[in-house]
Motif scaffolding. Structure first.
Motif, short mmCIF file in Angstrom:
data_model
loop_
_atom_site.label_atom_id
_atom_site.label_comp_id
_atom_site.label_asym_id
_atom_site.label_seq_id
_atom_site.Cartn_x
_atom_site.Cartn_y
_atom_site.Cartn_z
N GLU A 75 0.78 -1.04 0.04
CA GLU A 75 0.11 -0.05 -0.07
C GLU A 75 1.03 1.15 -0.01
OE1 GLU A 75 -3.32 2.18 2.70
OE2 GLU A 75 -3.03 -0.03 2.97
N ILE A 76 2.06 1.30 0.92
CA ILE A 76 2.64 2.42 1.06
C ILE A 76 3.41 2.71 -0.40
CG2 ILE A 76 5.07 3.33 1.84
CD1 ILE A 76 4.02 1.94 4.61
N ILE A 77 3.92 1.70 -1.18
CA ILE A 77 4.71 2.05 -2.23
C ILE A 77 3.61 1.79 -3.74
CG2 ILE A 77 6.68 1.06 -1.73
CD1 ILE A 77 6.33 -1.64 -3.12
N GLY A 78 2.40 1.55 -3.45
CA GLY A 78 1.46 1.86 -4.54
C GLY A 78 1.43 0.94 -5.40
N PRO A 123 -0.12 -3.32 -6.05
CA PRO A 123 -0.93 -4.49 -5.56
C PRO A 123 -0.26 -5.61 -4.86
CG PRO A 123 -1.22 -4.34 -7.74
CD PRO A 123 -0.07 -3.23 -7.60
N PHE A 124 -0.96 -5.97 -3.60
CA PHE A 124 -0.17 -6.79 -2.82
C PHE A 124 -0.08 -8.08 -3.76
CE2 PHE A 124 -4.43 -7.46 -1.53
CZ PHE A 124 -4.84 -8.94 -1.54
N THR A 125 -0.95 -8.37 -4.52
CA THR A 125 -1.02 -9.72 -5.39
C THR A 125 0.43 -9.76 -6.28
OG1 THR A 125 -2.04 -8.53 -7.06
CG2 THR A 125 -3.30 -9.93 -5.55
N SER A 126 1.08 -8.58 -6.25
CA SER A 126 2.34 -8.65 -7.13
C SER A 126 3.36 -9.19 -6.33
CB SER A 126 2.79 -7.31 -7.32
OG SER A 126 1.88 -6.65 -8.15
N PHE A 127 3.27 -9.67 -5.08
CA PHE A 127 4.23 -10.45 -4.18
C PHE A 127 4.91 -11.37 -4.83
CE2 PHE A 127 5.33 -13.74 -1.34
CZ PHE A 127 6.33 -13.11 -0.61
N LYS A 128 6.45 -11.49 -4.95
CA LYS A 128 6.78 -12.86 -5.49
C LYS A 128 7.30 -13.42 -4.69
CE LYS A 128 10.12 -14.27 -8.93
NZ LYS A 128 11.15 -14.00 -9.56
N ASN A 129 8.13 -13.11 -3.65
CA ASN A 129 8.74 -14.08 -2.73
C ASN A 129 9.58 -13.29 -1.52
OD1 ASN A 129 11.04 -13.53 -4.35
ND2 ASN A 129 11.72 -15.26 -4.44
N LEU A 130 10.09 -13.83 -0.63
CA LEU A 130 10.83 -13.48 0.48
C LEU A 130 12.27 -14.02 0.40
CD1 LEU A 130 11.40 -11.78 3.16
CD2 LEU A 130 10.64 -13.97 4.39
N VAL A 131 13.38 -13.31 0.26
CA VAL A 131 14.84 -13.92 0.28
C VAL A 131 15.45 -13.32 1.37
CG1 VAL A 131 14.53 -14.41 -2.25
CG2 VAL A 131 15.61 -12.41 -1.38
N LYS A 132 16.44 -14.04 1.78
CA LYS A 132 17.49 -13.56 2.66
C LYS A 132 18.49 -12.53 2.02
CE LYS A 132 17.24 -16.33 6.41
NZ LYS A 132 16.55 -15.76 7.59
N GLU A 133 18.98 -12.90 0.80
CA GLU A 133 20.01 -11.74 0.19
C GLU A 133 19.41 -11.73 -1.08
OE1 GLU A 133 23.88 -13.43 0.69
OE2 GLU A 133 23.81 -13.53 2.94
N LEU A 134 19.81 -10.58 -1.83
CA LEU A 134 19.54 -10.34 -3.35
C LEU A 134 20.79 -10.58 -4.06
CD1 LEU A 134 18.03 -7.00 -3.00
CD2 LEU A 134 16.91 -9.11 -3.25
N ASP A 135 20.52 -11.19 -5.36
CA ASP A 135 21.69 -11.60 -6.20
C ASP A 135 22.26 -10.16 -6.69
OD1 ASP A 135 20.33 -10.51 -8.64
OD2 ASP A 135 19.49 -12.62 -8.51
N SER A 136 23.46 -10.21 -7.56
CA SER A 136 24.28 -9.07 -7.79
C SER A 136 23.31 -8.27 -8.96
CB SER A 136 25.40 -9.42 -8.44
OG SER A 136 25.23 -10.06 -9.65
#
Length: 92
Positions: free
Chosen positions: A22-25, A27-40
């Motif tokens: 909601e803050i970033i505007g 849809p919450f349905t655009s959620f993909k996943n949760l990860v510990k670290e991001l790749d390069s």
């Protein structure tokens, strides 16, 4: 500056993810996943609200015979124990 120091758990994940969407505007349905670290492939920038927003953008042209391309965007936001990633695809 990370989005939040909150440690995500099964109990608070949905609420925190929906609040962020909601803050970033987006849809919450655009959620993909949760990860510990991001790749390069991710680059950090500052969101206009003052926190870090990690971005990975790819331009995809699936049919070179026509001038139709897509922008494949992944947006990541850092919490106390990982990054929530949202995904969006737009026609250019």
């Amino acid at each position: 500056m990370r989005y939040s120091k909150t440690v995500l758990t099964d109990e608070n994940f949905d609420e925190e993810m929906e609040k962020l969407a909601e803050i970033i505007g987006i849809p919450f349905t655009s959620f993909k996943n949760l990860v510990k670290e991001l790749d390069s492939s991710y680059r950090v920038r500052t969101h206009y609200l003052g926190f870090d927003e990690w971005v990975c953008v790819k331009i995809i042209n699936q049919n070179p015979g026509i001038s139709e391309a897509y922008e494949d965007v992944h947006l990541a936001y850092e919490f106390g124990n990982g990054f929530i990633i949202f995904h969006a695809v737009t026609l250019l």
